[in-house]
Design a protein around this motif. Structure first.
Motif, PDB file in Angstrom:
ATOM      1  N   SER A  67      -0.698   6.975 -15.390  1.00  0.00           N
ATOM      2  CA  SER A  67       0.225   6.935 -16.520  1.00  0.00           C
ATOM      3  C   SER A  67       1.587   7.531 -16.192  1.00  0.00           C
ATOM      4  O   SER A  67       2.508   7.426 -16.983  1.00  0.00           O
ATOM      5  N   SER A  68       1.705   8.174 -15.021  1.00  0.00           N
ATOM      6  CA  SER A  68       2.976   8.787 -14.625  1.00  0.00           C
ATOM      7  C   SER A  68       2.992   8.989 -13.115  1.00  0.00           C
ATOM      8  O   SER A  68       1.951   8.896 -12.448  1.00  0.00           O
ATOM      9  N   ILE A  69       4.173   9.294 -12.602  1.00  0.00           N
ATOM     10  CA  ILE A  69       4.289   9.599 -11.179  1.00  0.00           C
ATOM     11  C   ILE A  69       3.543  10.894 -10.876  1.00  0.00           C
ATOM     12  O   ILE A  69       2.909  11.033  -9.827  1.00  0.00           O
ATOM     13  N   ARG A  70       3.590  11.860 -11.803  1.00  0.00           N
ATOM     14  CA  ARG A  70       2.869  13.124 -11.612  1.00  0.00           C
ATOM     15  C   ARG A  70       1.358  12.860 -11.466  1.00  0.00           C
ATOM     16  O   ARG A  70       0.695  13.427 -10.602  1.00  0.00           O
ATOM     17  N   GLU A  71       0.818  11.980 -12.303  1.00  0.00           N
ATOM     18  CA  GLU A  71      -0.604  11.646 -12.195  1.00  0.00           C
ATOM     19  C   GLU A  71      -0.892  10.937 -10.875  1.00  0.00           C
ATOM     20  O   GLU A  71      -1.910  11.196 -10.226  1.00  0.00           O
ATOM     21  N   LEU A  72       0.011  10.063 -10.454  1.00  0.00           N
ATOM     22  CA  LEU A  72      -0.142   9.389  -9.157  1.00  0.00           C
ATOM     23  C   LEU A  72      -0.183  10.422  -8.032  1.00  0.00           C
ATOM     24  O   LEU A  72      -1.011  10.321  -7.122  1.00  0.00           O
ATOM     25  N   ALA A  73       0.672  11.430  -8.105  1.00  0.00           N
ATOM     26  CA  ALA A  73       0.686  12.489  -7.089  1.00  0.00           C
ATOM     27  C   ALA A  73      -0.663  13.211  -7.047  1.00  0.00           C
ATOM     28  O   ALA A  73      -1.172  13.517  -5.961  1.00  0.00           O
ATOM     29  N   ARG A  74      -1.244  13.460  -8.213  1.00  0.00           N
ATOM     30  CA  ARG A  74      -2.573  14.103  -8.252  1.00  0.00           C
ATOM     31  C   ARG A  74      -3.630  13.209  -7.610  1.00  0.00           C
ATOM     32  O   ARG A  74      -4.493  13.678  -6.873  1.00  0.00           O
ATOM     33  N   VAL A  75      -3.564  11.906  -7.903  1.00  0.00           N
ATOM     34  CA  VAL A  75      -4.550  10.962  -7.367  1.00  0.00           C
ATOM     35  C   VAL A  75      -4.525  10.953  -5.835  1.00  0.00           C
ATOM     36  O   VAL A  75      -5.574  10.926  -5.195  1.00  0.00           O
ATOM     37  N   VAL A  76      -3.315  10.991  -5.249  1.00  0.00           N
ATOM     38  CA  VAL A  76      -3.213  10.913  -3.786  1.00  0.00           C
ATOM     39  C   VAL A  76      -3.157  12.286  -3.123  1.00  0.00           C
ATOM     40  O   VAL A  76      -3.105  12.386  -1.892  1.00  0.00           O
ATOM     41  N   GLY A  77      -3.156  13.359  -3.925  1.00  0.00           N
ATOM     42  CA  GLY A  77      -3.174  14.707  -3.371  1.00  0.00           C
ATOM     43  C   GLY A  77      -1.886  15.105  -2.675  1.00  0.00           C
ATOM     44  O   GLY A  77      -1.919  15.779  -1.650  1.00  0.00           O
ATOM     45  N   HIS A  79       2.529  16.299  -3.247  1.00  0.00           N
ATOM     46  CA  HIS A  79       3.457  16.980  -4.141  1.00  0.00           C
ATOM     47  C   HIS A  79       4.269  15.968  -4.945  1.00  0.00           C
ATOM     48  O   HIS A  79       4.784  14.985  -4.381  1.00  0.00           O
ATOM     49  N   PRO A  80       4.410  16.184  -6.270  1.00  0.00           N
ATOM     50  CA  PRO A  80       5.150  15.241  -7.124  1.00  0.00           C
ATOM     51  C   PRO A  80       6.570  14.912  -6.651  1.00  0.00           C
ATOM     52  O   PRO A  80       6.948  13.735  -6.695  1.00  0.00           O
ATOM     53  N   PRO A  81       7.380  15.865  -6.179  1.00  0.00           N
ATOM     54  CA  PRO A  81       8.734  15.487  -5.748  1.00  0.00           C
ATOM     55  C   PRO A  81       8.731  14.490  -4.576  1.00  0.00           C
ATOM     56  O   PRO A  81       9.537  13.560  -4.545  1.00  0.00           O
ATOM     57  N   GLU A  82       7.794  14.669  -3.659  1.00  0.00           N
ATOM     58  CA  GLU A  82       7.677  13.753  -2.518  1.00  0.00           C
ATOM     59  C   GLU A  82       7.244  12.363  -2.994  1.00  0.00           C
ATOM     60  O   GLU A  82       7.799  11.345  -2.569  1.00  0.00           O
ATOM     61  N   VAL A  83       6.268  12.318  -3.889  1.00  0.00           N
ATOM     62  CA  VAL A  83       5.789  11.040  -4.417  1.00  0.00           C
ATOM     63  C   VAL A  83       6.894  10.364  -5.226  1.00  0.00           C
ATOM     64  O   VAL A  83       7.089   9.155  -5.126  1.00  0.00           O
ATOM     65  N   THR A  84       7.633  11.145  -6.001  1.00  0.00           N
ATOM     66  CA  THR A  84       8.758  10.589  -6.774  1.00  0.00           C
ATOM     67  C   THR A  84       9.765   9.922  -5.852  1.00  0.00           C
ATOM     68  O   THR A  84      10.232   8.809  -6.123  1.00  0.00           O
TER      69      THR A  84
END
Length: 130
Positions: A67-77, A79-84
């Protein structure tokens, strides 16, 4: 119906076909089942876009529908800024759509598979050997 994104490497990069598909999807229209084409300007850019960490993100988006980039970061383990940063680059090339969902941006892939053409040499009728 399988929706395919066709990726080619072409120094005269043109994303108009892909942009037309994205506009149609945003408008809620049905898209042509024929592959949309993304032209990537060179092999270096292709390698950056389709590096293993980005492929992992694309697969996680398609599989988990975060539902968000933050959730995507959790799924792939990661950090959110890197995933963003990675998702933003993928979105810049049309590989991911970012749908506004309240304060969050929801990453979405609109295709089911990616078909890639990688030229290993440029051949024209003048340079082809008989």
């Amino acid at each position: 119906m399988t929706r395919t994104l066709h990726v080619i490497i072409d120094s005269e990069s043109d994303r108009s076909d892909l942009e037309d598909t994205l506009v149609a999807l945003d408008a809620g229209e049905d898209v042509d089942p024929e592959p949309s084409t993304l032209s990537v300007e060179d092999l270096e850019t292709f390698g950056r876009l389709f590096r293993p960490t980005n492929l992992e993100l694309l697969e996680a988006i398609a599989t988990h529908d975060p539902s968000s980039i933050r959730e995507l970061a959790r799924v792939v383990g990661r950090h959110p800024p890197e995933v963003t940063q990675n998702v933003t680059e993928l979105a810049d090339y049309g590989l991911v759509e970012l749908e506004q969902d309240g304060r969050a941006k929801r990453p979405v892939v609109w295709y089911d598979e990616i078909d890639v053409d990688i030229p290993i040499g440029r051949h024209s009728p003048d340079t082809a050997r008989a």
